[in-house]
Write a protein that holds these residues in place. Structure first.
Motif, short mmCIF file in Angstrom:
data_model
loop_
_atom_site.label_atom_id
_atom_site.label_comp_id
_atom_site.label_asym_id
_atom_site.label_seq_id
_atom_site.Cartn_x
_atom_site.Cartn_y
_atom_site.Cartn_z
N LEU A 11 25.98 -38.75 -15.36
CA LEU A 11 25.68 -37.34 -15.40
C LEU A 11 26.13 -36.29 -16.61
O LEU A 11 25.36 -35.61 -16.92
CB LEU A 11 25.59 -36.76 -13.80
N ILE A 12 27.19 -36.40 -16.55
CA ILE A 12 28.02 -35.38 -17.35
C ILE A 12 27.50 -35.94 -18.95
O ILE A 12 27.25 -35.12 -19.68
CB ILE A 12 29.77 -35.60 -17.27
N ILE A 13 27.67 -37.08 -19.15
CA ILE A 13 27.18 -37.57 -20.62
C ILE A 13 25.85 -37.17 -20.81
O ILE A 13 25.58 -36.74 -21.79
CB ILE A 13 27.52 -39.12 -20.70
N CYS A 14 24.98 -37.45 -19.82
CA CYS A 14 23.61 -37.25 -20.22
C CYS A 14 23.32 -35.73 -20.21
O CYS A 14 22.37 -35.37 -21.22
CB CYS A 14 22.56 -37.71 -18.84
N LEU A 15 24.11 -34.95 -19.40
CA LEU A 15 23.83 -33.45 -19.74
C LEU A 15 24.27 -32.90 -20.89
O LEU A 15 23.83 -32.01 -21.61
CB LEU A 15 24.39 -32.69 -18.48
N THR A 16 25.39 -33.54 -21.34
CA THR A 16 25.98 -33.06 -22.57
C THR A 16 25.22 -33.44 -23.83
O THR A 16 25.18 -32.67 -24.56
CB THR A 16 27.43 -33.82 -22.83
N VAL A 17 24.49 -34.32 -23.84
CA VAL A 17 23.64 -34.73 -24.75
C VAL A 17 22.48 -33.93 -25.05
O VAL A 17 22.30 -33.35 -26.28
CB VAL A 17 23.20 -36.35 -24.68
N ILE A 18 22.05 -33.68 -23.84
CA ILE A 18 20.60 -32.84 -23.72
C ILE A 18 21.25 -31.49 -24.12
O ILE A 18 20.60 -30.56 -24.90
CB ILE A 18 19.88 -32.84 -22.43
N GLY A 19 22.22 -30.97 -23.54
CA GLY A 19 22.88 -29.68 -23.89
C GLY A 19 23.17 -29.47 -25.32
O GLY A 19 22.85 -28.19 -25.99
N VAL A 20 23.53 -30.43 -26.02
CA VAL A 20 23.95 -30.32 -27.55
C VAL A 20 22.75 -30.22 -28.15
O VAL A 20 22.42 -29.63 -29.11
CB VAL A 20 24.90 -31.56 -27.96
N TRP A 21 21.79 -30.97 -27.74
CA TRP A 21 20.74 -31.24 -28.52
C TRP A 21 19.62 -30.05 -28.45
O TRP A 21 19.01 -29.65 -29.27
CB TRP A 21 19.85 -32.45 -27.78
N THR A 22 19.76 -29.25 -27.35
CA THR A 22 19.05 -28.11 -27.36
C THR A 22 20.04 -26.81 -27.40
O THR A 22 19.39 -25.68 -27.03
CB THR A 22 18.28 -27.95 -25.84
N LEU A 23 21.13 -26.98 -28.05
CA LEU A 23 21.96 -25.84 -28.41
C LEU A 23 22.22 -25.02 -27.08
O LEU A 23 21.99 -23.84 -26.97
CB LEU A 23 21.25 -24.89 -29.47
N GLY A 24 22.65 -25.70 -26.20
CA GLY A 24 23.06 -25.03 -24.89
C GLY A 24 22.05 -24.76 -24.00
O GLY A 24 21.93 -23.70 -23.38
N PHE A 25 21.03 -25.58 -23.98
CA PHE A 25 19.71 -25.41 -23.09
C PHE A 25 19.08 -24.46 -23.45
O PHE A 25 18.37 -23.65 -22.45
CB PHE A 25 20.22 -25.61 -21.64
N SER A 26 18.79 -23.80 -24.77
CA SER A 26 18.14 -22.59 -25.09
C SER A 26 17.32 -22.90 -26.01
O SER A 26 16.32 -22.01 -26.15
CB SER A 26 19.19 -21.78 -25.67
N SER A 27 17.18 -24.03 -26.54
CA SER A 27 16.01 -24.23 -27.62
C SER A 27 15.37 -25.63 -27.47
O SER A 27 15.82 -26.52 -27.93
CB SER A 27 16.77 -24.24 -29.11
N PHE A 28 14.24 -25.68 -26.79
CA PHE A 28 13.45 -26.88 -26.50
C PHE A 28 12.46 -27.06 -27.42
O PHE A 28 12.02 -28.21 -27.47
CB PHE A 28 13.01 -26.73 -24.90
N THR A 29 12.14 -26.31 -28.23
CA THR A 29 10.99 -26.48 -29.22
C THR A 29 11.79 -26.29 -30.74
O THR A 29 12.69 -25.75 -30.85
CB THR A 29 9.87 -25.59 -29.40
N ILE A 30 11.18 -27.16 -31.50
CA ILE A 30 11.76 -27.15 -32.75
C ILE A 30 11.52 -25.97 -33.47
O ILE A 30 12.53 -25.39 -34.43
CB ILE A 30 10.77 -28.18 -33.77
#
Lengths: 207, 185
Positions: A11-30
């Motif tokens: 769970l932590i690994i998955c959340l980290t990947v998505i967190g990094v990818w969305t700049l801290g769960f703030s940017s979900f679109t390009i």
């Protein structure tokens, strides 16, 4: 312990990947990702030469006023014209002492292939009445690569759909102060005209 | 025909399907959002599932590992539903291939994990995946702004409708699994 540790680690690994990818769960679109990646406000307006609808070459950074900058392309089937209609309403609603003395509107086309000075001049004429203090412009002697770099530094995403030639892009409106610093970014999809006007007047008061 | 030869034939067929979906038909599949999200992505997942069926006798994860794998599968699906990921997958062929590999792996691991886990986990997993798909579909339907720069708003709405229907179908499937497992008890 092992029974809990393995699923939690997953769970932590998955959340980290998505967190990094969305700049801290703030940017979900390009669009929001590109804007956030460009940096925190205030930040300088990247340097670029432009040519306006009268054929005069200028650098937006040399305009010692507040500037409200948006990006469009003339072949846009829908959203660009809608945004410019909104800007026209904002232009008409805003205090007449402010435009063009304190603030200028700048609409820039990013269609380097199809738009030219003649076309933006004709487009300028479509707006009703005298719109002094509202300039329509194109990047001047800019390569596609340089302009794309300028846009990404600014926080604008642009993508040309290969099959249709349509340019999908961010619709953010940038407020730049006299010191050439971007101080506010408005999202017309989420903010009403009144909210944008309020934001502009607030920034002008703070000068 | 010996069982081994059948397996080789099935795997070769799946390999050809992967080639077709990932290379030959890739341009066509990434042209519209429904094709990308509702054909290419699920096809890769189901090819992975079919590959997983052939290998599920060898893979016997215990409960913690099966839960960990199902979390990975759920997040993989979630990751490829984020508009930012969808855009990158369309713009960058390399990133699109990562999506294909991820979906194949997720599908491959799902079967053995589902088979070797407790019914409660199966129900939670299917329920959460269904809820996630419905939420994704509703989000695409309700936003009147473009979320993916590679597609159009019409395609976005179409994908939203189809995803919502798919999620609802998955919910019924989950209910069927739940009630059939209860009747067995």
């Amino acid at each position: 312990m092992r029974n809990v540790f393995i699923p939690i680690l997953s769970l932590i690994i998955c959340l980290t990947v998505i967190g990094v990818w969305t700049l801290g769960f703030s940017s979900f679109t390009i669009f929001s990702y590109t804007l956030k990646k460009a940096g925190e406000l205030p930040r300088p307006l990247p340097d670029i030469q432009m040519i306006n609808h009268e054929g005069i070459v200028f650098n937006p950074g040399e305009i010692k006023k507040y500037k409200l900058i948006n990006f469009v392309y003339l072949n846009c089937p829908f959203v660009c014209h809608k945004i410019n209609n909104r800007l026209e309403q904002i232009y008409n609603k805003i205090d007449t002492n402010l435009v063009p003395n304190e603030i200028e509107f700048l609409t820039v086309s990013f269609d380097l292939k199809n738009d030219d000075v003649k076309k933006i001049k004709n487009y300028h004429k479509l707006f009703k009445g005298e719109i002094s203090g509202w300039t329509f412009a194109l990047p001047y002697q800019s390569t596609d690569r340089y302009f794309t770099d300028f846009l990404s530094k600014l926080g604008i995403w642009k993508y040309t759909v290969p099959s249709t030639g349509l340019i999908n892009h961010s619709i953010y409106i940038f407020l730049v102060n006299r010191q050439n610093q971007i101080v506010r970014v408005f999202d017309p999809a989420r903010e009403s005209d009144e909210m944008i006007i309020q934001g502009i007047t607030q920034c002008l008061k703070e000068k | 025909m010996p069982e081994r030869k059948i397996k080789i034939a099935i795997l070769s067929l799946l390999g050809i399907m992967i080639w077709l979906l990932s290379f030959t038909l890739n341009e066509w599949l990434i042209e519209t959002m429904p094709r990308h999200q509702l054909i290419q992505l699920p096809s890769m997942f189901f090819i992975g599932v079919l590959m997983g069926i052939t290998a599920s006798h060898h893979l016997k994860p215990d409960l913690p590992w099966s839960i960990a794998v199902l979390i990975f599968v759920m997040f993989s699906l979630l990751f490829w539903m984020i508009p930012h990921s969808i855009d990158y997958a369309v713009i960058s062929p390399g990133f699109n291939r990562i999506m294909h590999a991820n979906m194949l792996l997720a599908g491959f691991l799902t079967i053995s994990s589902i088979r070797h886990t407790i019914p409660e986990v199966k129900i939670i997993f299917l329920g959460m995946v269904a809820a996630m798909i419905i939420a994704g579909g509703i989000a695409l339907l309700s936003f009147n702004i473009l979320l993916c720069s590679a597609f159009t708003i019409e395609q976005q709405k179409q994908t939203g409708t189809l995803l919502t229907l798919l999620g609802i179908a998955l919910y019924f499937f989950m209910a069927f699994i739940l009630f059939s497992s209860l009747s067995k008890k």
